[in-house]
Design a protein around this motif. Structure first.
Motif, PDB file in Angstrom:
ATOM      1  N   MET A  73       8.959   7.995  -5.343  1.00  0.00           N
ATOM      2  CA  MET A  73       9.080   6.576  -5.098  1.00  0.00           C
ATOM      3  C   MET A  73       8.213   6.184  -3.896  1.00  0.00           C
ATOM      4  O   MET A  73       7.657   5.109  -3.876  1.00  0.00           O
ATOM      5  CB  MET A  73      10.541   6.229  -4.849  1.00  0.00           C
ATOM      6  N   ARG A  74       8.091   7.088  -2.960  1.00  0.00           N
ATOM      7  CA  ARG A  74       7.313   6.804  -1.760  1.00  0.00           C
ATOM      8  C   ARG A  74       5.824   6.675  -2.088  1.00  0.00           C
ATOM      9  O   ARG A  74       5.131   5.828  -1.542  1.00  0.00           O
ATOM     10  CB  ARG A  74       7.542   7.926  -0.752  1.00  0.00           C
ATOM     11  N   ASP A  75       5.330   7.515  -3.009  1.00  0.00           N
ATOM     12  CA  ASP A  75       3.905   7.507  -3.331  1.00  0.00           C
ATOM     13  C   ASP A  75       3.475   6.281  -4.135  1.00  0.00           C
ATOM     14  O   ASP A  75       2.324   5.863  -4.056  1.00  0.00           O
ATOM     15  CB  ASP A  75       3.540   8.771  -4.117  1.00  0.00           C
ATOM     16  N   TYR A  76       4.373   5.737  -4.935  1.00  0.00           N
ATOM     17  CA  TYR A  76       4.017   4.634  -5.839  1.00  0.00           C
ATOM     18  C   TYR A  76       4.901   3.409  -5.595  1.00  0.00           C
ATOM     19  O   TYR A  76       5.226   2.675  -6.523  1.00  0.00           O
ATOM     20  CB  TYR A  76       4.154   5.083  -7.296  1.00  0.00           C
ATOM     21  N   SER A  77       5.267   3.164  -4.351  1.00  0.00           N
ATOM     22  CA  SER A  77       6.197   2.070  -4.058  1.00  0.00           C
ATOM     23  C   SER A  77       5.629   0.704  -4.424  1.00  0.00           C
ATOM     24  O   SER A  77       6.360  -0.165  -4.916  1.00  0.00           O
ATOM     25  CB  SER A  77       6.624   2.110  -2.593  1.00  0.00           C
ATOM     26  N   ASP A  78       4.333   0.493  -4.214  1.00  0.00           N
ATOM     27  CA  ASP A  78       3.741  -0.810  -4.540  1.00  0.00           C
ATOM     28  C   ASP A  78       3.786  -1.068  -6.045  1.00  0.00           C
ATOM     29  O   ASP A  78       4.149  -2.161  -6.493  1.00  0.00           O
ATOM     30  CB  ASP A  78       2.292  -0.890  -4.056  1.00  0.00           C
ATOM     31  N   GLN A  79       3.414  -0.047  -6.834  1.00  0.00           N
ATOM     32  CA  GLN A  79       3.425  -0.204  -8.285  1.00  0.00           C
ATOM     33  C   GLN A  79       4.857  -0.377  -8.803  1.00  0.00           C
ATOM     34  O   GLN A  79       5.112  -1.175  -9.699  1.00  0.00           O
ATOM     35  CB  GLN A  79       2.771   1.004  -8.969  1.00  0.00           C
ATOM     36  N   LEU A  80       5.802   0.371  -8.232  1.00  0.00           N
ATOM     37  CA  LEU A  80       7.210   0.257  -8.630  1.00  0.00           C
ATOM     38  C   LEU A  80       7.729  -1.136  -8.327  1.00  0.00           C
ATOM     39  O   LEU A  80       8.375  -1.763  -9.175  1.00  0.00           O
ATOM     40  CB  LEU A  80       8.052   1.310  -7.913  1.00  0.00           C
ATOM     41  N   GLU A  81       7.430  -1.631  -7.145  1.00  0.00           N
ATOM     42  CA  GLU A  81       7.890  -2.970  -6.773  1.00  0.00           C
ATOM     43  C   GLU A  81       7.312  -4.034  -7.708  1.00  0.00           C
ATOM     44  O   GLU A  81       8.022  -4.928  -8.167  1.00  0.00           O
ATOM     45  CB  GLU A  81       7.507  -3.270  -5.320  1.00  0.00           C
ATOM     46  N   ALA A  82       6.030  -3.914  -8.022  1.00  0.00           N
ATOM     47  CA  ALA A  82       5.392  -4.887  -8.917  1.00  0.00           C
ATOM     48  C   ALA A  82       6.021  -4.852 -10.315  1.00  0.00           C
ATOM     49  O   ALA A  82       6.296  -5.902 -10.903  1.00  0.00           O
ATOM     50  CB  ALA A  82       3.897  -4.604  -9.007  1.00  0.00           C
ATOM     51  N   ASP A  83       6.260  -3.652 -10.853  1.00  0.00           N
ATOM     52  CA  ASP A  83       6.842  -3.541 -12.190  1.00  0.00           C
ATOM     53  C   ASP A  83       8.291  -4.020 -12.228  1.00  0.00           C
ATOM     54  O   ASP A  83       8.720  -4.657 -13.197  1.00  0.00           O
ATOM     55  CB  ASP A  83       6.768  -2.103 -12.699  1.00  0.00           C
ATOM     56  N   LEU A  84       9.065  -3.708 -11.186  1.00  0.00           N
ATOM     57  CA  LEU A  84      10.452  -4.190 -11.160  1.00  0.00           C
ATOM     58  C   LEU A  84      10.501  -5.714 -11.169  1.00  0.00           C
ATOM     59  O   LEU A  84      11.332  -6.313 -11.867  1.00  0.00           O
ATOM     60  CB  LEU A  84      11.183  -3.641  -9.929  1.00  0.00           C
TER      61      LEU A  84
END
Length: 128
Positions: free
Chosen positions: A1-12
Protein backbone atom coordinates in the motif's frame (compact mmCIF):
# COMPACT_ATOMS: atom_id res chain seq x y z
CA UNK A 1 0.00 0.00 0.00
CA UNK A 2 2.92 2.29 0.72
CA UNK A 3 4.45 1.85 -2.75
CA UNK A 4 1.23 2.53 -4.69
CA UNK A 5 -0.66 4.87 -2.36
CA UNK A 6 -1.35 7.49 -5.05
CA UNK A 7 -2.79 4.94 -7.48
CA UNK A 8 -4.82 3.27 -4.69
CA UNK A 9 -6.24 6.60 -3.58
CA UNK A 10 -7.19 7.53 -7.15
CA UNK A 11 -8.90 4.18 -7.80
CA UNK A 12 -10.80 4.21 -4.50
CA UNK A 13 -12.18 7.64 -5.35
CA UNK A 14 -12.96 6.80 -8.98
CA UNK A 15 -14.58 3.39 -8.56
CA UNK A 16 -16.09 3.50 -5.07
CA UNK A 17 -16.23 7.19 -4.11
CA UNK A 18 -14.21 6.40 -0.97
CA UNK A 19 -11.45 8.62 0.36
CA UNK A 20 -8.40 6.71 1.61
CA UNK A 21 -8.21 9.13 4.53
CA UNK A 22 -11.45 7.53 5.79
CA UNK A 23 -9.22 4.73 7.11
CA UNK A 24 -7.68 7.17 9.61
CA UNK A 25 -11.00 8.93 10.25
CA UNK A 26 -12.53 5.65 11.42
CA UNK A 27 -15.05 5.39 8.54
CA UNK A 28 -13.19 2.59 6.72
CA UNK A 29 -12.01 -0.68 8.24
CA UNK A 30 -8.90 -2.59 7.19
CA UNK A 31 -11.09 -5.53 6.20
CA UNK A 32 -13.20 -3.37 3.86
CA UNK A 33 -10.06 -1.79 2.43
CA UNK A 34 -8.70 -5.28 1.71
CA UNK A 35 -11.95 -6.25 -0.07
CA UNK A 36 -11.88 -3.07 -2.17
CA UNK A 37 -8.20 -3.52 -3.10
CA UNK A 38 -8.89 -7.13 -4.12
CA UNK A 39 -11.73 -5.90 -6.31
CA UNK A 40 -9.52 -3.25 -7.90
CA UNK A 41 -6.80 -5.78 -8.72
CA UNK A 42 -9.28 -8.12 -10.43
CA UNK A 43 -10.42 -5.45 -12.91
CA UNK A 44 -8.43 -6.19 -16.05
CA UNK A 45 -7.96 -3.36 -18.51
CA UNK A 46 -8.58 -0.54 -16.06
CA UNK A 47 -7.38 0.95 -12.84
CA UNK A 48 -4.25 2.83 -11.93
CA UNK A 49 -3.38 0.40 -9.13
CA UNK A 50 -3.49 -2.71 -11.30
CA UNK A 51 -1.47 -0.99 -14.04
CA UNK A 52 1.17 0.17 -11.54
CA UNK A 53 1.59 -3.32 -10.08
CA UNK A 54 1.48 -5.25 -13.36
CA UNK A 55 1.83 -3.41 -16.68
CA UNK A 56 0.13 -6.28 -18.54
CA UNK A 57 -3.11 -5.44 -16.68
CA UNK A 58 -3.49 -2.43 -18.97
CA UNK A 59 -4.94 -4.80 -21.56
CA UNK A 60 -8.02 -6.92 -20.97
CA UNK A 61 -7.94 -10.71 -21.41
CA UNK A 62 -9.68 -10.23 -24.76
CA UNK A 63 -6.96 -7.86 -25.98
CA UNK A 64 -4.25 -10.39 -25.07
CA UNK A 65 -6.18 -13.12 -26.92
CA UNK A 66 -6.55 -10.89 -30.00
CA UNK A 67 -2.80 -10.24 -29.97
CA UNK A 68 -2.18 -14.01 -29.94
CA UNK A 69 -4.64 -14.48 -32.82
CA UNK A 70 -2.86 -11.73 -34.77
CA UNK A 71 0.51 -13.41 -34.16
CA UNK A 72 -0.91 -16.76 -35.29
CA UNK A 73 -2.28 -15.23 -38.51
CA UNK A 74 1.05 -13.57 -39.23
CA UNK A 75 2.85 -16.89 -38.67
CA UNK A 76 0.36 -18.73 -40.91
CA UNK A 77 0.83 -16.18 -43.71
CA UNK A 78 4.61 -16.40 -43.30
CA UNK A 79 4.54 -20.20 -43.55
CA UNK A 80 2.18 -20.14 -46.56
CA UNK A 81 4.30 -17.62 -48.46
CA UNK A 82 7.53 -19.43 -47.52
CA UNK A 83 6.16 -22.76 -48.71
CA UNK A 84 4.88 -21.34 -52.00
CA UNK A 85 7.84 -19.14 -52.96
CA UNK A 86 10.15 -20.55 -55.60
CA UNK A 87 13.89 -20.21 -55.44
CA UNK A 88 16.16 -19.15 -52.65
CA UNK A 89 14.00 -16.23 -51.58
CA UNK A 90 14.07 -16.06 -47.79
CA UNK A 91 11.55 -14.07 -45.79
CA UNK A 92 12.17 -12.82 -42.30
CA UNK A 93 9.78 -14.39 -39.78
CA UNK A 94 7.17 -11.97 -38.43
CA UNK A 95 7.77 -10.17 -35.15
CA UNK A 96 5.21 -10.85 -32.41
CA UNK A 97 2.82 -8.02 -31.59
CA UNK A 98 3.92 -5.81 -28.70
CA UNK A 99 2.18 -6.55 -25.41
CA UNK A 100 2.31 -4.50 -22.21
CA UNK A 101 4.60 -6.08 -19.64
CA UNK A 102 6.23 -8.39 -22.20
CA UNK A 103 9.14 -6.20 -23.34
CA UNK A 104 11.64 -8.32 -21.43
CA UNK A 105 10.45 -11.64 -22.90
CA UNK A 106 12.59 -12.97 -25.72
CA UNK A 107 10.33 -14.16 -28.57
CA UNK A 108 10.64 -17.81 -29.44
CA UNK A 109 12.46 -18.51 -32.68
CA UNK A 110 10.08 -20.15 -35.16
CA UNK A 111 10.98 -23.64 -36.28
CA UNK A 112 9.50 -25.96 -38.86
CA UNK A 113 7.43 -28.87 -37.58
CA UNK A 114 8.68 -32.37 -38.23
CA UNK A 115 6.74 -34.83 -40.34
CA UNK A 116 5.72 -36.77 -37.22
CA UNK A 117 4.43 -33.59 -35.54
CA UNK A 118 2.37 -32.72 -38.63
CA UNK A 119 0.95 -36.23 -38.89
CA UNK A 120 0.02 -36.15 -35.21
CA UNK A 121 -1.63 -32.74 -35.59
CA UNK A 122 -3.68 -33.84 -38.61
CA UNK A 123 -4.58 -37.04 -36.77
CA UNK A 124 -5.89 -35.02 -33.85
CA UNK A 125 -7.92 -32.89 -36.27
CA UNK A 126 -9.61 -36.01 -37.66
CA UNK A 127 -10.43 -37.26 -34.16
CA UNK A 128 -12.64 -34.21 -33.56
Amino acid sequence: MRDYSDQLEADLLEYFGIDLLDLWRGRLTLRRLHVLISSLLSRQGSGALAAAIDESAIWSHEAHILARVSDALEAANYLFISANTAGDTRLDPPEPMWRPGAAHIEPEKPRMASGAELASWFGDMNAL
